[in-house]
Scaffold this motif. Structure first.
Motif, mmCIF file in Angstrom:
data_model
loop_
_atom_site.group_PDB
_atom_site.id
_atom_site.type_symbol
_atom_site.label_atom_id
_atom_site.label_comp_id
_atom_site.label_asym_id
_atom_site.label_seq_id
_atom_site.Cartn_x
_atom_site.Cartn_y
_atom_site.Cartn_z
ATOM 1 N N ARG A 1 0.535 -0.843 0.039
ATOM 2 C CA ARG A 1 0.290 -0.168 -0.561
ATOM 3 C C ARG A 1 0.907 1.978 -0.252
ATOM 4 N N ASN A 2 2.436 1.044 0.271
ATOM 5 C CA ASN A 2 3.209 2.549 -0.006
ATOM 6 C C ASN A 2 3.458 2.328 -1.051
ATOM 7 N N LEU A 3 3.307 1.734 -2.364
ATOM 8 C CA LEU A 3 3.773 2.135 -3.284
ATOM 9 C C LEU A 3 2.528 2.628 -3.943
ATOM 10 N N SER A 4 3.377 3.622 -5.220
ATOM 11 C CA SER A 4 2.435 4.457 -6.254
ATOM 12 C C SER A 4 2.032 3.199 -7.347
ATOM 13 N N GLY A 5 0.502 3.747 -7.786
ATOM 14 C CA GLY A 5 -0.533 2.892 -8.125
ATOM 15 C C GLY A 5 -0.284 1.857 -9.144
ATOM 16 N N GLY A 6 0.995 3.134 -10.369
ATOM 17 C CA GLY A 6 1.785 2.488 -11.193
ATOM 18 C C GLY A 6 2.510 1.091 -10.723
ATOM 19 N N ASN A 7 3.224 1.067 -9.201
ATOM 20 C CA ASN A 7 3.759 0.170 -8.718
ATOM 21 C C ASN A 7 3.019 -0.643 -8.768
ATOM 22 N N GLN A 8 1.800 -0.294 -8.219
ATOM 23 C CA GLN A 8 1.539 -1.697 -7.736
ATOM 24 C C GLN A 8 0.582 -2.113 -8.746
ATOM 25 N N GLN A 9 0.351 -1.627 -10.579
ATOM 26 C CA GLN A 9 -0.207 -2.499 -11.209
ATOM 27 C C GLN A 9 0.611 -3.425 -10.955
ATOM 28 N N LYS A 10 2.244 -2.909 -11.427
ATOM 29 C CA LYS A 10 3.069 -3.958 -12.224
ATOM 30 C C LYS A 10 3.300 -5.192 -11.251
ATOM 31 N N VAL A 11 3.154 -5.060 -9.406
ATOM 32 C CA VAL A 11 3.200 -5.894 -9.053
ATOM 33 C C VAL A 11 2.278 -6.887 -8.988
ATOM 34 N N LEU A 12 0.802 -6.669 -9.493
ATOM 35 C CA LEU A 12 -0.172 -7.776 -9.815
ATOM 36 C C LEU A 12 0.297 -7.775 -11.360
ATOM 37 N N LEU A 13 0.702 -7.161 -12.009
ATOM 38 C CA LEU A 13 1.066 -8.104 -13.341
ATOM 39 C C LEU A 13 1.865 -8.986 -13.036
ATOM 40 N N ALA A 14 3.067 -9.015 -11.682
ATOM 41 C CA ALA A 14 4.074 -9.789 -11.893
ATOM 42 C C ALA A 14 3.193 -10.919 -10.936
ATOM 43 N N ARG A 15 2.528 -10.958 -10.380
ATOM 44 C CA ARG A 15 1.897 -12.120 -9.673
ATOM 45 C C ARG A 15 1.246 -13.146 -10.895
ATOM 46 N N TRP A 16 0.320 -12.407 -12.105
ATOM 47 C CA TRP A 16 -0.379 -13.389 -12.688
ATOM 48 C C TRP A 16 0.684 -14.028 -13.398
ATOM 49 N N LEU A 17 2.151 -13.001 -13.691
ATOM 50 C CA LEU A 17 2.730 -13.763 -14.368
ATOM 51 C C LEU A 17 3.661 -15.014 -14.198
ATOM 52 N N ALA A 18 3.101 -15.001 -12.956
ATOM 53 C CA ALA A 18 4.153 -15.848 -11.962
ATOM 54 C C ALA A 18 3.736 -16.456 -11.698
ATOM 55 N N THR A 19 2.018 -17.007 -12.428
ATOM 56 C CA THR A 19 1.783 -18.410 -12.328
ATOM 57 C C THR A 19 1.989 -18.926 -13.871
ATOM 58 N N ALA A 20 2.728 -18.256 -14.582
ATOM 59 C CA ALA A 20 2.682 -19.096 -16.372
ATOM 60 C C ALA A 20 1.103 -19.198 -16.956
ATOM 61 N N PRO A 21 0.699 -17.504 -17.186
ATOM 62 C CA PRO A 21 -0.967 -18.364 -17.360
ATOM 63 C C PRO A 21 -0.549 -18.669 -19.200
ATOM 64 N N ALA A 22 -2.006 -19.188 -19.463
ATOM 65 C CA ALA A 22 -2.443 -19.212 -20.814
ATOM 66 C C ALA A 22 -2.027 -17.954 -21.398
ATOM 67 N N LEU A 23 -3.782 -17.483 -20.632
ATOM 68 C CA LEU A 23 -4.468 -16.124 -21.509
ATOM 69 C C LEU A 23 -3.691 -15.031 -19.853
ATOM 70 N N LEU A 24 -3.882 -13.690 -20.425
ATOM 71 C CA LEU A 24 -3.602 -13.186 -19.544
ATOM 72 C C LEU A 24 -4.589 -11.918 -19.714
ATOM 73 N N ILE A 25 -5.673 -11.353 -18.589
ATOM 74 C CA ILE A 25 -7.272 -10.871 -19.281
ATOM 75 C C ILE A 25 -6.730 -9.258 -18.036
ATOM 76 N N LEU A 26 -6.330 -8.490 -18.914
ATOM 77 C CA LEU A 26 -6.275 -7.186 -18.228
ATOM 78 C C LEU A 26 -7.195 -5.567 -18.236
ATOM 79 N N ASP A 27 -7.455 -5.799 -16.933
ATOM 80 C CA ASP A 27 -8.535 -4.643 -16.878
ATOM 81 C C ASP A 27 -7.978 -3.465 -17.027
ATOM 82 N N GLU A 28 -8.281 -2.116 -17.421
ATOM 83 C CA GLU A 28 -8.230 -1.126 -17.274
ATOM 84 C C GLU A 28 -6.428 -1.237 -16.452
ATOM 85 N N PRO A 29 -5.614 -1.726 -16.606
ATOM 86 C CA PRO A 29 -3.845 -1.337 -15.728
ATOM 87 C C PRO A 29 -3.362 -0.798 -15.963
#
Lengths: 513, 340, 348
Positions: free
Chosen positions: A407-435
């Motif tokens: 919560r101490n990160l800026s919005g952009g960096n929070q979004q990057k963390v979320l991206l990392a969370r999903w990429l780490a699961t090695a998905p076949a399809l990544l759905i990004l809603d208003e990233p």
């Protein structure tokens, strides 16, 4: 709203001078000036973390200033709270409409200013007054209905009416347009122009550049807590404004323009195929397919069903008709868990409410995706460390410390963390809603180029954004939504922003008219 | 401005009359449901027992539950702000003990009764200060109030204190008859007056409306420039004062004060308020609903008496009814959320 | 030193140690432990023994609070499980028969588990607020217990059953081993596996956790089930201690003690990150306090006044505003009083 001649002619309605606000360890604002004149719409621009919201909170009395002065209508003021500021004529309408949804429309307009007779509230007169105030802004509503039963746009306008009840001379609009669709934005602008003509000073904070140019008269730009300057809008071009905000010319975005022309092989089996899947009350049955390495954009106005489509596709909403195939096989997709088990990752629209876990660290937030998948079996420390440092480096997450709370990160960096969370699961399809909503331009460029890069490497992506340029730039194909229905599909190589807008506005409508 | 008008009048389309009524009075639906339950219970009991509903019985329900009614009114204020007050039972018991002890020492009831009210208000103020100024959760702060009052009750005396003061006993002993078995005692009149005053405060004063605003969205209320701190504080003071008054009434009712009085009463009160349609999340509910909730509670007790089964069924039934109401409220909220 | 002071367990431990110190100074016998027949006796041993029911309940409460919930029904659940077990023993007429005891204990635990599952169902599946959902059982539970005991206080005479709360093993009370086992099992399940962090995730943001693929519903349900089971066991211990099932007195106010223990241990009632070690410290603190109050010759009935004082003290210490206020009294006059939480958010 009647202003005396002196107020009308006096140059500055609000003069903030040398405002400095110190937070533990950081100067949020450093010697910033802001001047608002009656009868102007003044845009406040800056990247996230530039100090916009801190400056607003100083003006509205939420924060006390460490140094500097605030004068309203020529009078020096020290605000000890929002009530003080309102007394001085400064009212604020926040992004997440700060009214009480449980009360009636009329009460929300009049609360604290109800008409009283013999010590008790005269409801009839109060509602009559509320109707009057709403009508001043061109709103005709049943003031006895609950506020919560109206759309966000109407609620926002009700909030502005309330500000007018308190005889606001200065109206602060903090990101008012971020949850409005195009038509609603135009209504809001009409109201803003009306207020301007009545001598109100409107401070308009937004991320949308085109809106700034459409409506504002002047523009104050902040960067890193310092004042960059105060400019008449006519003297600025969009490119110049962006470079003022960033302090550097932005070339990264332009480099991406080729992504949409990349050919995609659609001969094989789609990664995911929606066949007439929909859910009553949310979205009508639709067909969508996504092929390997393809970026499919979803365009449409807010509330058009684009988020709902994504949620059905991800299993966050349980489809009650049709079916969804993953790699050619029909699958059960009733919960987000099912989606994740089939390699579908969904990064939700509302980052703060549905994405991040504020009290956990960056590392814990990144690992959560795979951890949830593994259940009770803990991700080993070494594996976790490797993964986290890999993604922090790859996505440029700042600060690059995995152990700070997210919560101490800026919005952009929070979004990057979320991206990392999903990429780490090695998905076949990544759905990004208003990233990229509400994040600064630099982070936006980072995220866009990462999406382009990943799709080139074979990841399939569904990309949703209100910014059509962004959708066009990244995706090869665009699914267009309107009124909870898919109204068509376009190849991005065959259209541009105007074409897309035209399609959203008119396609399939002639028949109905 | 014309363009704005044409687009937004669409909101007015709320076509039919019932639809408009619903749009305006949605928050009353849980109260109607409580009335429905009450009527169903009465009708059911009437059919089952033959001659159940008599003027005597109805009168006695008010008589037996006037203290609960007063507590429920105070509790409604607190719950509407989104808080909870667990101290009411203990405060009622403590003020009763204190009052009885003062009366025994020969002080006149004209001094003692106001002192009891003031003591209740003071404890309420303490809870409110903890909640408002020290960010203590209402649940915990009022818990401290409950412990304090419970313990202080025992400090006054470990045994029951008999009350012989005439004016206090008059409150309960006087039965104003209205023919064919109808009667009302001064305690009942006081309770109904409290309901009236409570309802008036909530509906027709800025304080009352701010209570709803705070419960609806405290952050918003603050940003709207409303006196949030004062309002929350006052809500707890109202509840404490009501508990003090309930102490007077309960002392009159039992003719004695006992430090173990009112254990679990806070739960009965909360149950009655919730059954009466007040949302525990705050911002929605009515004093009149709480009154219905108290009557439902009294009716259940009476019916169980009539059935001659174990009184432990009262709590079980109240629990079940509470559950029913909460589930129904939950469904209503979920449905309206989906519609949006 | 600063790192030690910043540790989340620092203040809870300081409070406990201070309490023990005060006791020791006022009566040196407090810390003395005597050996008799190979068994240890003394105030500290009593605390270990008597704290067992509260320990079990507080551990369960910690998990529930971590999910952003609360379980008000634990006291009533204790009454139910005790009633079930003792009624079975009494009805069997053979209070010493091991298989009867096994059935009784099993049934008591199952009753507790069932209560927990019921709470979990209301909260995780129907989505009812925890405070209300568990209030239902809090109200109805004692009534149910009374029905099971047919309105009486069921008493039994069974030495093996008595052993649970009053027996000794290797010099220490058996109940203490029960506490230890419960702490160990809960700690292993929560911290050696990912359950702990998943629970915290659910407590911090249920919807975000669900979308991240965490089975939030199962975790919440599980927390209440665990709380019910642990409360069930606590009910057995309680009934074993007094050899009676008293539906009205069993576990009365224990939910409050348990919540207090959790809060004392530094876990926020707002849910999220939790500390089992903190809860353990909190339980011992409360038990020591109770023993202190008894020692001071205060009638047990007046104990609540002290509990009130502790509650107020603890919540005040945890309140940032109070700390600021004290700081200001201490002379470091701070002009601004904006909320620090918001500040750090913006500062980032």
């Amino acid at each position: 709203m009647s202003l005396t001649d002196e107020e009308m002619t006096s140059d500055a309605l609000v003069a903030m001078r040398g405002i400095t606000i110190q937070f533990p360890g950081v100067k949020a604002l450093d010697d910033v000036d802001l001047t608002l004149r009656g009868g102007e719409i003044h845009a406040l621009m800056g990247e996230n973390g530039a100090g916009k919201s801190t400056l607003i909170k100083a003006l509205t009395g939420e924060y006390a200033v460490d140094a500097g002065s605030i004068a309203v209508a020529g009078e020096q003021r020290v605000f000890h709270g929002t009530a003080d500021a309102q007394q001085a004529g400064v009212s604020t309408v926040y992004q997440e409409v700060n009214l009480c949804a449980n009360l009636s429309v009329g009460e929300n307009v009049m609360l604290g200013h109800e008409v009283r007779r013999a010590g008790r509230i005269d409801w009839r007169a109060t509602h009559r007054a509320a109707v009057g105030h709403l009508q001043n802004l061109g709103l005709r509503l049943d003031t006895r209905t609950a506020l919560g039963s109206h759309s966000i746009a109407v609620q926002q306008l009700v909030a502005i009416s309330r500000a007018m009840v308190t005889e606001a001379k200065v109206l602060v609009l903090d990101e008012p347009t971020s949850s409005l669709d195009r038509g609603e934005v135009q209504q809001l602008f009409a109201v803003m122009r009306d207020l301007r003509s009545r001598g109100v000073a409107v401070l308009f904070v937004t991320h949308f550049l085109d809106q700034v140019f459409e409506i504002s008269d002047r523009c104050t730009v902040l960067r890193n807590g310092r004042l960059v300057g105060d400019y008449p809008i006519d003297e600025l071009s969009p490119g110049r404004l962006v470079s003022l905000m960033l302090g550097r010319e932005l070339e990264d975005l332009a480099a991406l323009s080729g992504a949409s022309d990349r050919p995609v092989d659609r001969s094989g089996t789609p990664v995911v195929r929606m066949k007439g899947a929909g859910r009553k009350g949310l979205i009508e049955p639709a067909d969508v397919d996504v092929y390997p390495g393809e970026v499919v954009g979803i365009a449409g106005l807010l509330g058009s069903g684009r988020t709902e489509l994504a949620r059905v596709l991800a299993g966050a909403e349980h489809a009650d008709s049709g079916q969804i195939e993953v790699a050619g096989k029909a699958v059960r997709l009733n919960t987000p868990r099912h989606g994740i088990d089939h390699g579908i990752a969904y990064s939700p629209e509302d980052r703060r409410a549905e994405g991040i876990l504020g009290d956990l660290t960056v590392a814990e937030n990144i690992v959560l995706g795979i951890q949830a998948r593994r259940g009770w079996r803990k991700v080993r420390r070494s594996e976790q460390d490797a993964l986290v440092s890999e993604y922090i480096a790859a996505l440029g997450i700042r600060p690059a410390n995995p152990h700070v709370l997210i919560r101490n990160l800026s919005g952009g960096n929070q979004q990057k963390v979320l991206l990392a969370r999903w990429l780490a699961t090695a998905p076949a399809l990544l759905i990004l809603d208003e990233p990229t909503r509400g994040i600064d331009v630099g982070a936006k460029a980072d995220i866009q180029s990462k999406v382009a890069e990943l799709s080139e490497q074979g990841l399939s992506v569904v990309f949703i954004s209100s910014e059509l340029e962004e959708v066009l730039r990244l995706s090869q194909r665009i699914v267009v939504m309107r009124e909870h229905r898919k109204i068509g599909e376009l190849a991005s190589s065959e259209t541009d922003v105007d074409g897309l807008i035209d399609f959203i506005a008119h396609e399939g409508r002639e028949g109905a008219a | 401005m014309t363009s704005t008008q044409t687009v937004l009048t669409g909101e007015l389309r709320a076509v039919t009359r019932p639809h408009r009524f619903m749009a305006r009075h949605a928050s009353w639906i849980p109260v109607f449901a409580a009335v429905g339950i009450l009527v169903a219970m009465v009708v059911g009991a009437q059919l089952y027992f033959g001659k159940f509903l008599t003027p005597r019985l109805v009168s006695s329900i008010l008589l037996d539950n006037s203290y609960l009614l007063i507590l429920a009114v105070g509790m409604t204020f607190v719950i509407l702000t989104g808080g909870i007050d667990l101290s009411v039972g203990a405060v009622m018991s403590f003020t009763g003990m204190m009052g009885a002890s003062l009366l025994r020492q020969g002080l006149p009831s004209s001094v003692v009764a106001p002192t009891m009210l003031a003591t209740g208000a003071l404890i309420g103020l303490g809870v409110g200060v903890l909640v408002q100024y020290f960010d203590v959760q209402p649940f915990i702060a009022s818990l401290a109030g409950m412990f304090l009052a419970r313990g202080l009750g025992f400090v006054v005396s470990l045994n029951s204190i008999k009350v012989t003061d005439r004016p206090i006993l008059w409150l309960q002993g006087t039965r104003l008859q209205a023919g064919s078995g109808w009667y009302i005692t001064p305690t009942g009149i006081i309770a109904l007056l409290v309901v009236l005053v409570g309802a008036g405060l909530l509906a027709y004063t800025r304080f009352g409306r701010t209570v709803y605003a705070v419960g609806g969205n405290e952050q918003s209320a603050r940003l709207m420039g409303l006196p949030v701190a004062r309002t929350k504080l006052l809500a707890y003071v109202v509840s404490g004062t009501c508990a003090g008054l309930a102490g007077v009434i309960f002392t009159a009712y039992t003719g004695a004060a006992y430090p173990l009085n009112g254990i679990g009463t806070e739960l009965d009160t909360i149950a009655a308020v919730v059954i009466g349609g007040t949302l525990l999340t705050g911002g929605s509910g009515f004093v009149v609903g709480s009154m219905i909730g108290v009557f439902v509670y009294g009716m259940i007790k009476t019916i169980i008496n009539f059935l001659g089964v174990d009184q432990s069924w009262t709590r079980i039934t109240i629990g079940a009814l509470l559950l029913l109401f909460v589930v129904v409220q939950r469904l209503i909220v979920a449905r309206s959320a989906r519609r949006r | 030193m600063n790192a030690v002071m910043k540790h989340r367990l620092f203040w809870p431990v300081v409070v406990l140690l201070a309490l023990i110190l005060v006791n020791t100074l006022s009566r040196p016998s407090f810390v003395s432990i005597t050996v008799q027949d190979g068994r240890l006796y003394g105030s500290l041993i009593d605390i270990l023994r008597n704290s067992a029911p509260l320990m079990l309940v507080a551990l369960g409460m910690t998990l529930v609070i971590a999910t952003r919930g609360i379980d008000l029904s634990v006291g009533a659940v204790m009454a139910v499980s005790g009633a079930v077990a003792l009624q079975i023993i009494q009805d069997s007429g053979d209070a010493a028969n091991p298989s009867v005891l096994a059935v009784a204990i099993g049934a008591g635990l199952l009753a507790g588990l069932a209560c927990g599952l019921w709470n979990g169902f209301l909260i995780a599946v129907l989505g009812i607020q925890p405070i209300i959902a568990t209030l239902v059982l809090m109200l109805a539970g004692r009534g149910i217990a009374l029905l099971i005991t047919r309105g009486f206080i069921t008493t039994i005479n069974s030495d093996p059953y008595k052993f649970m709360a009053q027996g000794y093993v290797v010099g220490l009370p058996f109940a203490f081993y029960v506490s230890l086992a419960a702490i160990a099992i809960v700690a292993v399940i929560e911290r050696r596996t990912a359950l702990g962090v998943l629970t915290e995730a659910v407590g911090i943001n249920p919807e975000a956790s669900r979308l991240a693929g965490v089975r939030a519903r199962g975790i919440i349900w599980g927390a209440y089930a665990a709380s019910g089971l642990l409360a069930g066991f606590a009910g057995l211990l309680y009934s074993s201690n007094i050899m009676a099932a008293d539906a009205n007195a069993a576990g009365l106010y224990i939910e409050l003690d348990a919540i207090l223990a959790v809060v004392l241990g530094g876990t926020s009632l707002a849910g999220g990150t939790f500390s089992l070690a903190g809860t353990v410290v909190g339980v011992f603190t409360i038990q020591t306090l109770k023993s202190t109050i008894t020692f001071l010759g205060v009638p047990p009935a007046v104990t609540p006044v002290f509990m009130a004082a502790v509650v107020v003290l603890v919540v005040l210490i945890q309140s940032s505003r109070f700390r600021r206020w004290v700081g200001r009294l201490g002379g470091r006059l701070s002009v601004r009083s904006a909320q620090p939480v918001e500040r750090t958010e913006v500062a980032s």
